[in-house]
Design a protein around this motif. Structure first.
Motif, PDB file in Angstrom:
ATOM      1  N   LEU A  26     -32.271  -0.821  14.887  1.00  0.00           N
ATOM      2  CA  LEU A  26     -30.984  -0.515  15.058  1.00  0.00           C
ATOM      3  C   LEU A  26     -30.750   0.085  16.652  1.00  0.00           C
ATOM      4  O   LEU A  26     -29.742  -0.098  17.151  1.00  0.00           O
ATOM      5  CB  LEU A  26     -30.702   0.491  14.126  1.00  0.00           C
ATOM      6  N   GLY A  27     -31.714   0.950  17.026  1.00  0.00           N
ATOM      7  CA  GLY A  27     -31.812   1.469  18.210  1.00  0.00           C
ATOM      8  C   GLY A  27     -31.549   0.314  19.335  1.00  0.00           C
ATOM      9  O   GLY A  27     -31.183   0.909  20.717  1.00  0.00           O
ATOM     10  N   SER A  70     -24.349  -1.739  14.004  1.00  0.00           N
ATOM     11  CA  SER A  70     -25.157  -2.392  12.551  1.00  0.00           C
ATOM     12  C   SER A  70     -25.017  -3.990  12.951  1.00  0.00           C
ATOM     13  O   SER A  70     -23.871  -4.454  13.359  1.00  0.00           O
ATOM     14  CB  SER A  70     -24.426  -1.778  11.456  1.00  0.00           C
ATOM     15  N   SER A  71     -25.862  -4.652  12.409  1.00  0.00           N
ATOM     16  CA  SER A  71     -25.979  -6.121  12.364  1.00  0.00           C
ATOM     17  C   SER A  71     -24.879  -6.558  10.971  1.00  0.00           C
ATOM     18  O   SER A  71     -24.881  -5.889  10.057  1.00  0.00           O
ATOM     19  CB  SER A  71     -27.193  -6.670  11.942  1.00  0.00           C
ATOM     20  N   ALA A  72     -24.217  -7.826  11.135  1.00  0.00           N
ATOM     21  CA  ALA A  72     -23.397  -8.446  10.085  1.00  0.00           C
ATOM     22  C   ALA A  72     -24.349  -8.890   8.628  1.00  0.00           C
ATOM     23  O   ALA A  72     -23.697  -9.076   7.696  1.00  0.00           O
ATOM     24  CB  ALA A  72     -22.462  -9.455  10.750  1.00  0.00           C
ATOM     25  N   VAL A  73     -25.452  -9.022   9.018  1.00  0.00           N
ATOM     26  CA  VAL A  73     -26.299  -9.463   8.148  1.00  0.00           C
ATOM     27  C   VAL A  73     -27.364  -8.435   7.783  1.00  0.00           C
ATOM     28  O   VAL A  73     -27.778  -7.679   8.876  1.00  0.00           O
ATOM     29  CB  VAL A  73     -27.026 -10.869   8.513  1.00  0.00           C
ATOM     30  N   GLN A  74     -28.017  -8.316   6.676  1.00  0.00           N
ATOM     31  CA  GLN A  74     -29.140  -7.491   6.211  1.00  0.00           C
ATOM     32  C   GLN A  74     -30.563  -8.085   6.865  1.00  0.00           C
ATOM     33  O   GLN A  74     -31.253  -8.417   6.079  1.00  0.00           O
ATOM     34  CB  GLN A  74     -28.936  -7.337   4.751  1.00  0.00           C
ATOM     35  N   PRO A  77     -35.184   7.365  -0.510  1.00  0.00           N
ATOM     36  CA  PRO A  77     -34.217   6.328  -0.619  1.00  0.00           C
ATOM     37  C   PRO A  77     -33.937   5.584   0.497  1.00  0.00           C
ATOM     38  O   PRO A  77     -34.190   6.371   1.723  1.00  0.00           O
ATOM     39  CB  PRO A  77     -33.263   7.126  -1.391  1.00  0.00           C
ATOM     40  N   GLY A  78     -33.250   4.578   0.331  1.00  0.00           N
ATOM     41  CA  GLY A  78     -32.859   3.920   1.827  1.00  0.00           C
ATOM     42  C   GLY A  78     -32.138   2.637   1.305  1.00  0.00           C
ATOM     43  O   GLY A  78     -32.117   2.147   0.369  1.00  0.00           O
ATOM     44  N   HIS A  79     -31.474   2.207   2.596  1.00  0.00           N
ATOM     45  CA  HIS A  79     -30.621   0.886   2.653  1.00  0.00           C
ATOM     46  C   HIS A  79     -31.176   0.378   3.804  1.00  0.00           C
ATOM     47  O   HIS A  79     -31.696   0.738   4.671  1.00  0.00           O
ATOM     48  CB  HIS A  79     -29.140   0.999   2.480  1.00  0.00           C
ATOM     49  N   ASP A  80     -30.529  -0.931   4.134  1.00  0.00           N
ATOM     50  CA  ASP A  80     -30.770  -1.807   5.362  1.00  0.00           C
ATOM     51  C   ASP A  80     -30.957  -0.980   6.441  1.00  0.00           C
ATOM     52  O   ASP A  80     -31.688  -0.901   7.343  1.00  0.00           O
ATOM     53  CB  ASP A  80     -29.887  -3.000   5.366  1.00  0.00           C
ATOM     54  N   ILE A  81     -29.846  -0.313   6.694  1.00  0.00           N
ATOM     55  CA  ILE A  81     -29.428   0.633   7.897  1.00  0.00           C
ATOM     56  C   ILE A  81     -30.569   1.454   8.455  1.00  0.00           C
ATOM     57  O   ILE A  81     -30.765   1.784   9.234  1.00  0.00           O
ATOM     58  CB  ILE A  81     -27.915   1.085   7.967  1.00  0.00           C
ATOM     59  N   ASN A  82     -30.810   2.299   7.207  1.00  0.00           N
ATOM     60  CA  ASN A  82     -32.120   3.239   7.251  1.00  0.00           C
ATOM     61  C   ASN A  82     -33.202   2.572   7.711  1.00  0.00           C
ATOM     62  O   ASN A  82     -34.017   3.207   8.666  1.00  0.00           O
ATOM     63  CB  ASN A  82     -32.371   3.981   5.988  1.00  0.00           C
ATOM     64  N   TYR A  83     -33.866   1.308   7.222  1.00  0.00           N
ATOM     65  CA  TYR A  83     -35.021   0.749   7.429  1.00  0.00           C
ATOM     66  C   TYR A  83     -34.925   0.362   8.816  1.00  0.00           C
ATOM     67  O   TYR A  83     -36.083   0.587   9.753  1.00  0.00           O
ATOM     68  CB  TYR A  83     -35.406  -0.370   6.576  1.00  0.00           C
ATOM     69  N   LEU A  84     -33.941  -0.169   9.339  1.00  0.00           N
ATOM     70  CA  LEU A  84     -33.785  -0.700  10.814  1.00  0.00           C
ATOM     71  C   LEU A  84     -33.778   0.777  11.708  1.00  0.00           C
ATOM     72  O   LEU A  84     -34.115   0.399  12.934  1.00  0.00           O
ATOM     73  CB  LEU A  84     -32.412  -1.389  11.076  1.00  0.00           C
ATOM     74  N   SER A  85     -33.402   1.680  11.420  1.00  0.00           N
ATOM     75  CA  SER A  85     -33.536   2.799  12.146  1.00  0.00           C
ATOM     76  C   SER A  85     -34.717   3.294  12.565  1.00  0.00           C
ATOM     77  O   SER A  85     -35.269   3.651  13.478  1.00  0.00           O
ATOM     78  CB  SER A  85     -32.578   3.798  11.363  1.00  0.00           C
ATOM     79  N   TYR A  86     -35.500   3.581  11.228  1.00  0.00           N
ATOM     80  CA  TYR A  86     -36.871   3.700  11.522  1.00  0.00           C
ATOM     81  C   TYR A  86     -37.687   2.775  12.278  1.00  0.00           C
ATOM     82  O   TYR A  86     -38.731   2.993  12.883  1.00  0.00           O
ATOM     83  CB  TYR A  86     -37.533   4.102  10.035  1.00  0.00           C
ATOM     84  N   ALA A  87     -37.443   1.532  12.058  1.00  0.00           N
ATOM     85  CA  ALA A  87     -38.259   0.537  12.658  1.00  0.00           C
ATOM     86  C   ALA A  87     -37.915   0.407  14.120  1.00  0.00           C
ATOM     87  O   ALA A  87     -38.511  -0.270  14.839  1.00  0.00           O
ATOM     88  CB  ALA A  87     -37.884  -0.847  12.189  1.00  0.00           C
ATOM     89  N   GLY A  88     -36.957   0.958  14.747  1.00  0.00           N
ATOM     90  CA  GLY A  88     -36.415   0.889  16.081  1.00  0.00           C
ATOM     91  C   GLY A  88     -35.580  -0.278  16.406  1.00  0.00           C
ATOM     92  O   GLY A  88     -35.222  -0.494  17.477  1.00  0.00           O
TER      93      GLY A  88
END
Length: 388
Positions: free
Chosen positions: A149-150, A161-165, A136-147
């Protein structure tokens, strides 16, 4: 005036943001987008707060120009009607976890037997294959794995976190739209549809074009807040004004940096555009001290007509009244039968000959059941017996 996609029918089984944003683009340019919704709940975003007179502004914005039909895809009646709709469709968009449609007997392999020309687009967090495909996941999780968010946030601070998805829209919806249009173009040559596997993780990772290629070449990590476009330079930063407002500076090129330094009366900084990080941080402190001495409007007056890539950070009230936003018609006033005059986000893609348009408001749940069944050839009596 004809629209580019007016002969295209889309079945949209998706909910919330990524899928509906994708089909919104198709609908704005003429596609007949039919939302296939659960009879009891429908698209979850219908009920998301805040609501105005019981309606979600987000849902209304994402689902204009679409029609709604309610089908229980777990029932034999619902599956039969859905398959009949598939026979009439060009595109199908869904956002279930991998395997859900297969368990219903409505996966791509089954569906393409009904309509070989169908373009089937599945939008998921991690894709149809791989060890994370069922996560399962949400925007914040996908951005985490993609690098992604880091990389977001200030030096020595936590990721922000970004203000937009970014993953939902950039990695999911827009990639899906691109894939659908590519497949549609290819279909004109081959006459065949195909399956489009959209992963929001994949799409988000592909956005790292300004930082990830450098790592691939050097294997040197790009630390948060230290890259050129992410707080690593004084010329590309946000500064607070005297009245607690903010000014964005994007003076990356030498010609812009020169004008910026002249305007703040610090021409001694001009030679240090590409100085090392430690000196950049020192310059930021000095520039912040200067910017703090005037209000936002005073700085805007000083920079008026100066090519320095300086802009105010606006709130939403200022955004919708901004002369450029108004000129580009990015906020449209329309009439809603339940709410009267309302404002919505306009159409960002500007075509000279066949521009998109807002033709109808978001549908009520199951609003077009009778119309769509009639289009499938059902009589008024048969429609009454189906009682959708």
């Amino acid at each position: 005036m004809s629209l580019p996609l007016e002969d295209i029918r889309v079945l949209d089984l998706s909910r919330l943001l990524p899928g509906p944003f994708c089909t919104l683009t198709l609908a704005d340019f003429g596609a007949d987008v039919i939302k296939v919704e659960d009879p009891n709940v429908g698209d979850y975003s219908r009920w998301m707060e805040p609501t105005v007179n019981g309606q979600s502004p987000m849902f209304l914005s994402l689902n204009r120009n679409k029609r709604s039909v309610t089908l229980d895809l777990k029932s034999e009646k619902g599956k039969k009607l859905f398959k009949q709709l598939v026979e009439t469709a060009d595109i199908l968009v869904e956002s279930f976890r991998p395997g859900v449609m297969e368990r219903l007997g409505l996966g791509y392999e089954a569906i393409k037997e009904i309509n070989p020309q169908l373009i089937y687009c599945a939008i998921t967090g991690y894709g149809q294959t791989g060890p994370y495909s069922q996560y399962p996941g949400h925007d914040i999780n996908y951005l985490s794995y993609a690098g992604v968010l880091g990389q977001q946030g200030e030096q020595e601070g936590k990721p922000v976190s970004s203000a937009v998805q970014i993953a939902d829209i950039g990695g999911g919806a827009q990639m899906a739209t691109n894939g659908i249009l590519l497949a549609l173009f290819e279909r004109y040559k081959s006459g065949k549809g195909q399956f489009i596997d959209i992963s929001m993780l994949d799409g988000s990772l592909s956005w790292l074009q300004t930082v990830l290629p450098n790592f691939l070449a050097t294997k040197e990590e790009s630390e948060r807040g230290q890259s050129v476009l992410n707080g690593g330079r004084a010329c590309y930063e946000v500064y607070e004004t005297k009245d607690a407002r903010y000014l964005s500076v994007g003076a990356l090129e030498p010609k812009f940096w020169v004008e910026f330094c002249k305007t703040i009366e610090r021409e001694d900084l001009i030679p240090h555009l590409e100085a090392p990080l430690l000196q950049q941080n020192k310059m930021k402190v000095e520039i912040q001290t200067i910017i703090q001495q005037r209000t936002l409007q005073e700085w805007l007056d000083l920079f008026d007509g100066v090519d320095a890539c300086v802009a105010p950070i606006l709130n939403f009230g200022e955004v919708i009244d901004n002369p450029q936003v108004v000129h580009r018609q990015l906020i449209k006033e329309i009439y809603d039968p339940n709410l009267g005059k309302i404002q919505q986000i306009g159409i960002p893609i500007k075509l000279s000959n066949t521009p998109g348009e807002i033709r109808s408001q978001a549908p009520a749940l199951g609003q077009h059941n009778k119309d769509i069944l009639a289009e499938l050839g059902y009589s008024a009596e048969e429609i009454k017996e189906l009682s959708l």
